[in-house]
Design a protein around this motif. Structure first.
Motif, short mmCIF file in Angstrom:
data_model
loop_
_atom_site.label_atom_id
_atom_site.label_comp_id
_atom_site.label_asym_id
_atom_site.label_seq_id
_atom_site.Cartn_x
_atom_site.Cartn_y
_atom_site.Cartn_z
N GLY A 1 36.64 47.73 -23.57
CA GLY A 1 35.94 47.57 -22.25
C GLY A 1 36.68 48.14 -21.17
N GLY B 1 28.87 45.70 -14.05
CA GLY B 1 28.61 44.41 -14.64
C GLY B 1 29.75 44.26 -16.02
N TRP C 1 57.87 46.34 -20.90
CA TRP C 1 58.84 47.37 -20.46
C TRP C 1 58.87 47.43 -18.96
N CYS D 1 34.87 50.98 -13.24
CA CYS D 1 35.75 49.83 -12.66
C CYS D 1 35.12 48.40 -12.74
N LEU E 1 34.57 39.37 -11.86
CA LEU E 1 35.17 40.60 -12.51
C LEU E 1 35.62 40.47 -13.90
N ILE F 1 30.87 44.70 -19.32
CA ILE F 1 30.59 45.19 -20.73
C ILE F 1 30.78 44.07 -21.85
N VAL G 1 39.04 56.31 -19.86
CA VAL G 1 40.46 56.85 -20.06
C VAL G 1 40.46 58.31 -20.89
N ALA H 1 33.79 43.74 -26.36
CA ALA H 1 34.60 44.93 -25.42
C ALA H 1 35.96 44.31 -25.16
N ALA I 1 45.19 48.77 -24.03
CA ALA I 1 43.89 48.69 -23.36
C ALA I 1 42.78 48.19 -24.45
N TYR J 1 47.43 49.51 -13.56
CA TYR J 1 48.53 49.17 -12.82
C TYR J 1 48.64 48.32 -11.74
#
Ligand SMILES: Cc1cc2nc3c(=O)[nH]c(=O)nc-3n(C[C@H](O)[C@H](O)[C@H](O)COP(=O)(O)OP(=O)(O)OC[C@H]3O[C@@H](n4cnc5c(N)ncnc54)[C@H](O)[C@@H]3O)c2cc1C
Length: 445
Positions: free
Chosen positions: A114, A171, A302, A167, A42, A173, A121, A84, A111, A50
């Protein structure tokens, strides 16, 4: 390249999973990770999802943070090509001073490119510009076969649509092209006003859809009765002129807050204070772009505020037609649980994303955190899932760690198409995550 065994979690700090992590620095090394390992794999960006979406227990995780080079920029079209692992905030820092900005920004600049593609998003301007994937022109994807393929919406429509919001399951990115937008300035003119209840909030957001480029509501999730859904609405447009460049250093949360620090009373007081900051007549301010787009990034770590046990976030979208009823049920359930959630975020979304598993659809999206307590937190999540389903809504996979496989299948109507693409490009199921196993994303059995 050697692997390091790491304990990883998402931004909510739970669950925690062990995996063999590789940190390639070159695209050729990324390819080698795929060909020299055999277990499930992954890609992981900056771990700003999250729950368990960027975890792969007992398998391999490819950390993309060093694959962060800019490749080219076309000053005529605004098209940027980059690896990415670059963060959105690095892109903004380089391009906003030059008059260009990412058309879509989630609430954190940490973020990666990738990660932004893999969750398709959305930002505070979804009604006008859609989600991140609407601005992606091509993707270079490392497939399970070892092949590196450059795909576009025209060359490989199904694989492209599966990869936007996919997700990480189609593959890795490696790099992508994204079209930046012209930024008239580096600042936003922001209007804040207090709103007394849910009905008025929805009406104000509906109006903002037409009159403002950006809008976001901060709601007191502890308020009940006549105050249910009260909060502060922020609307914004670009300021006509720029502010001086700002190089603020984020403050850090130095330690994990003890569990008792967060209780119904302290959270209620904080939420009330947030509301009262804004005068009854409202107020206007001009603020640097990152203060408005990424307000939470000002406080590094935070997530420690919720203590060592971590927290879960719930985010759903309810279609326009059922939103009034659905949001009322959700907020009543949440405030009755006294689960001590800080401000909830309420935004409108303009329509469906291009990805098969894209979260957005036209409606109202509600997001809020719950400190993890025990099984009662999971029970609350299940009740919120049921209310979401009953009102034709769906839960956002980037935030999720508690959705049921059955609920997921009901919420995502293009799941069948997505599974067909995976069957074609990754028949052995090489790419997987803890979330994909929990939700049985690859197959129902
Ligand atoms: C404070 C905060 C505010 C947020 N606000 C918003 C918001 O307003 N709107 C919104 O939409 N989201 C929001 N998010 C969620 C966040 O934008 C997404 O979870 C995003 O995907 C995180 O990017 P990342 O690089 O950290 O990805 P990670 O969390 O590391 O990974 C997320 C997913 O992307 C996949 N992935 C990452 N990199 C690659 C790659 N190179 N190739 C293939 N797959 C990859 C992973 O496999 C995983 O499935 C917020 C998160 C935080 C912490």
């Amino acid at each position: 390249m050697r692997a390091k065994t790491l304990q990883l979690s998402g931004w909510g700090r739970r669950p925690v999973a062990q995996a063999d992590a590789y940190r390639p620095e070159k695209l050729s090394e990324a390819k080698a990770v795929l060909t020299t390992t055999e277990t499930s794999l992954l890609a992981r960006g900056n771990g700003r999802s999250y729950g368990d979406q960027a975890l792969n227990s007992g398998g391999v995780v490819m950390l993309t943070e060093r694959l962060d080079r800019l490749m080219s920029f076309d000053a005529e079209t605004g098209e940027l090509a980059a690896e990415a692992g670059i963060s959105l905030r690095d892109i903004q820092r380089l391009f906003v001073p030059r008059g260009w900005i990412l058309p879509v920004s989630p609430g954190t600049g940490f973020a990666t490119l990738g990660g932004a593609i893999a969750n398709d998003v959305h930002g505070k301007n979804h009604d006008h510009v859609g989600s991140f994937g609407s601005h992606v022109t091509w993707i270079e994807l490392l497939l399970a076969s070892g092949e590196v393929k450059r795909i576009t919406a025209e060359s490989d429509p199904a694989l492209f649509a599966a990869t936007l919001g996919g997700c990480g399951l189609t593959g890795v990115i490696l790099s992508a092209g994204v079209r930046l937008a012209k930024a008239p300035s580096n600042a936003y003119r922001v209007t804040e006003r207090r709103i007394g209840d849910l009905t008025s909030f929805m009406a104000a957001l509906e109006e903002a859809r037409h009159n403002s480029a950006y809008s976001v509501g901060w709601i007191d999730g502890m308020a009940r009765g006549a105050h249910l859904g009260r909060g502060v609405l922020e609307t914004a447009d670009f300021a006509p002129t720029s502010l001086p460049e700002q190089q603020k250093h984020a403050k850090r949360v130095p330690f994990d807050f003890p569990g008792f620090a967060l209780n119904g009373l302290s959270v209620s007081l904080f939420n009330k204070f947030y509301d009262r900051r804004v005068p009854v007549t409202g107020r206007e301010r001009t603020t640097y772009y990152s203060n408005f787009l990424y307000p939470l990034d000002a406080l590094r770590d935070w997530n420690k505020i919720y203590g060592k046990k971590g927290f879960v976030q719930f985010q759903c979208v309810i279609p326009d037609v059922t939103a009034a009823e659905g949001l009322k049920w959700l907020l009543e359930e949440i405030s009755a649980a006294r689960a001590a959630s800080f401000l909830a975020v309420l935004k409108t979304l303009g329509g469906d994303g291009r990805g098969m598993l894209s979260f957005p659809t036209r409606g109202y999206t509600l997001a809020l955190d719950f400190p993890w307590k025990d099984a009662s937190t999971t029970d609350l999540m299940r009740r919120l899932e049921r209310i979401t389903l009953n009102h034709g809504g769906r839960i956002y996979l980037a935030k999720d760690s508690a959705l049921s496989a059955e609920g997921f299948a009901e919420m995502y109507p293009r799941l069948g198409e997505f599974r067909s693409v995976l069957e074609e490009v990754d028949p052995q199921g090489r790419f997987a995550s803890d979330q994909s196993r929990r939700l049985k994303i690859r197959s129902a059995s």
